[in-house]
Design an enzyme around this catalytic site. Sequence first.
Site, PDB file in Angstrom:
ATOM      1  N   HIS A   1      -3.159   2.815 -18.829  1.00 16.27           N
ATOM      2  CA  HIS A   1      -4.600   2.570 -18.837  1.00 16.27           C
ATOM      3  C   HIS A   1      -5.263   3.068 -17.558  1.00 16.27           C
ATOM      4  O   HIS A   1      -6.391   2.664 -17.250  1.00 16.27           O
ATOM      5  CB  HIS A   1      -4.871   1.084 -19.051  1.00 16.27           C
ATOM      6  CG  HIS A   1      -4.385   0.594 -20.380  1.00 16.27           C
ATOM      7  ND1 HIS A   1      -5.155   0.638 -21.520  1.00 16.27           N
ATOM      8  CD2 HIS A   1      -3.174   0.094 -20.755  1.00 16.27           C
ATOM      9  CE1 HIS A   1      -4.456   0.159 -22.538  1.00 16.27           C
ATOM     10  NE2 HIS A   1      -3.251  -0.172 -22.103  1.00 16.27           N
TER      11      HIS A   1
ATOM     12  N   LYS B   1       3.998   8.723  16.147  1.00 13.87           N
ATOM     13  CA  LYS B   1       4.360   7.547  16.949  1.00 13.87           C
ATOM     14  C   LYS B   1       4.165   7.822  18.434  1.00 13.87           C
ATOM     15  O   LYS B   1       3.684   6.960  19.181  1.00 13.87           O
ATOM     16  CB  LYS B   1       5.812   7.150  16.669  1.00 13.87           C
ATOM     17  CG  LYS B   1       6.043   6.571  15.283  1.00 13.87           C
ATOM     18  CD  LYS B   1       7.349   5.810  15.186  1.00 13.87           C
ATOM     19  CE  LYS B   1       8.560   6.672  15.401  1.00 13.87           C
ATOM     20  NZ  LYS B   1       9.828   5.947  15.140  1.00 13.87           N
TER      21      LYS B   1
ATOM     22  N   GLU C   1      10.966  11.308   2.551  1.00 15.42           N
ATOM     23  CA  GLU C   1      11.440  11.349   3.929  1.00 15.42           C
ATOM     24  C   GLU C   1      12.717  12.170   4.036  1.00 15.42           C
ATOM     25  O   GLU C   1      12.987  12.775   5.075  1.00 15.42           O
ATOM     26  CB  GLU C   1      11.671   9.928   4.446  1.00 15.42           C
ATOM     27  CG  GLU C   1      11.707   9.824   5.970  1.00 15.42           C
ATOM     28  CD  GLU C   1      11.667   8.391   6.463  1.00 15.42           C
ATOM     29  OE1 GLU C   1      10.594   7.955   6.928  1.00 15.42           O
ATOM     30  OE2 GLU C   1      12.706   7.708   6.383  1.00 15.42           O
TER      31      GLU C   1
END
Length: 548
Positions: free
Chosen positions: A390, A510, A359
Amino acid sequence: MTSTFAPTPLTQRAAWQALAAHYEQIREIHLRALFAEDPSRGERFALEAEGFYLDYSKNRLTDETLRLLSVLAEESDLRGRIEAMFSGEKINTTEQRSVLHTALRAPRGATVIEDGENVVPEVHAVLDRMAEFADRVRGGEWRGYTGRRIRTVVNIGIGGSYLGPDMAYDALKHYSDRDLKVRFAANVDGSNFAEVIHDLEPDETLFIVCSKTFTTLETMTNAHSARQWCLAALGDEQAIAKHFVAVSTNAAEVEKFGIDTAHMFGFWDWVGGRYSMDSAIGLSTMIAVGPEHFRAMLAGFHAMDEHFRTAPFERNLPVLMALIGLWYNNFFGAQTLAVLPYDYYLGKLPAYLQQLDMESNGKHVDIDGQPVTYQTGPIIWGQPGTDGQHSFYQLIHQGTKLIPCDFIGFCQTLNPIAPHHDQLMANFFAQTEALAFGKTEAEVRAEGVADWLLPHRVFEGNRPTNTLLAERLTPEVLGKLIALYEHKVFTQGVIWNLDSFDQWGVELGKVLAGRIIPELESAEEPELAHDSSTNALIRRYRRAKRQN
């Protein structure tokens, strides 16, 4: 507003051009050769400071690389930019704000000036109020509406109001009050909220609503759902003030919600969300671990702040890690950085650093609004060891992508259960060795491996790593670690000539979501004016929603 810090474009600076030429000279040199040429490389390319031991010897660089990178930092006026930040200049130019998260951990009695006022007394006034409240909750003095003790604290917030406290709660769980649980409601997905409250008792639950404006969509949606849940069980509006407190600056909305403004804890415009875990946003952390441990964490932050501000670049942990990261990002073309903590308690550190770094420096224009002609922030990801070994380590070892890695480990475990820690740290040391030196065809052949299998068993090596080692994970060490990465990100942003403290990239989605919400909620078929893809998706959603 334009910047006065970097008059010469980055790629035209002498040090940048020298680094480009230097890269061509050493790009094919293997770490095996660098270590063979210098038997003391492991000791020389290491730095001990502020309780950390940084081994950066397993990086594809030389003394000349480091010299040129330091010159680049000087040419970028890094020292001047550091002082500008610490002294309260409005270096967040697009929002015309000072950047003073460092003031949040300044000791009592220090002076940090913002707009002509010393902000430190107000910072400590908030900290003192937080400590008094945290002690009341921890000690059982603060009771719920029915007189029962608070057993669970739910932090409601998103972004910086969630990632930092969530990470810190796990990181410091060893130091927490195990009779008092902390949970986090962040996502606007109702399933998040449903699972958070699933087995809780409303009269034993305290909600901390974290929103500076008290209008953040996700946060307030969850807050109102929590309010309804409490009222359904307790049946009295007066109960809200006993089960909700706020971290906000909007007293009118806080009071309208039903929270007593005496239990509203504020913070300031000069604190960015992703730099706010040591502000009032950290109230849930303080309740979990207690004021003493929280203040120890702040002391760690401050110690690293002072190290960053005063240490010469070649002995400066954040600067050194920033320059090494820039070397891979801008010259080797590496696009990601893997953060690999070998400590279970730091499991959420990579997600926290994702926001901090991506950000801050995920920008395509510089501080003057000009398009950049070079790579900026890397993709940050990771997982605790040994789990990652793994899953994705295969690609780091034998894949086609160059992935620099930060390995973070501790010499002492907080839970001494033999032989766990020795096995954990054996893997920690083995991975950086394997990534650096690999395994040659001759070494594989000497083990008697069949010719047809040889190519699959060869490890090229030459994969770069930093090893960051500390004695043990404490609140102070956590503060230092987070501040180290904060200042690393800032350093890279300075060299890339970015505003690392705005985040306009989160706004567009937004705004569009705000337009779409009524189209999804409408009882009548809405008239859609999006692109054909978005229109079709909305219609499909509405049809499926009606069938539910």
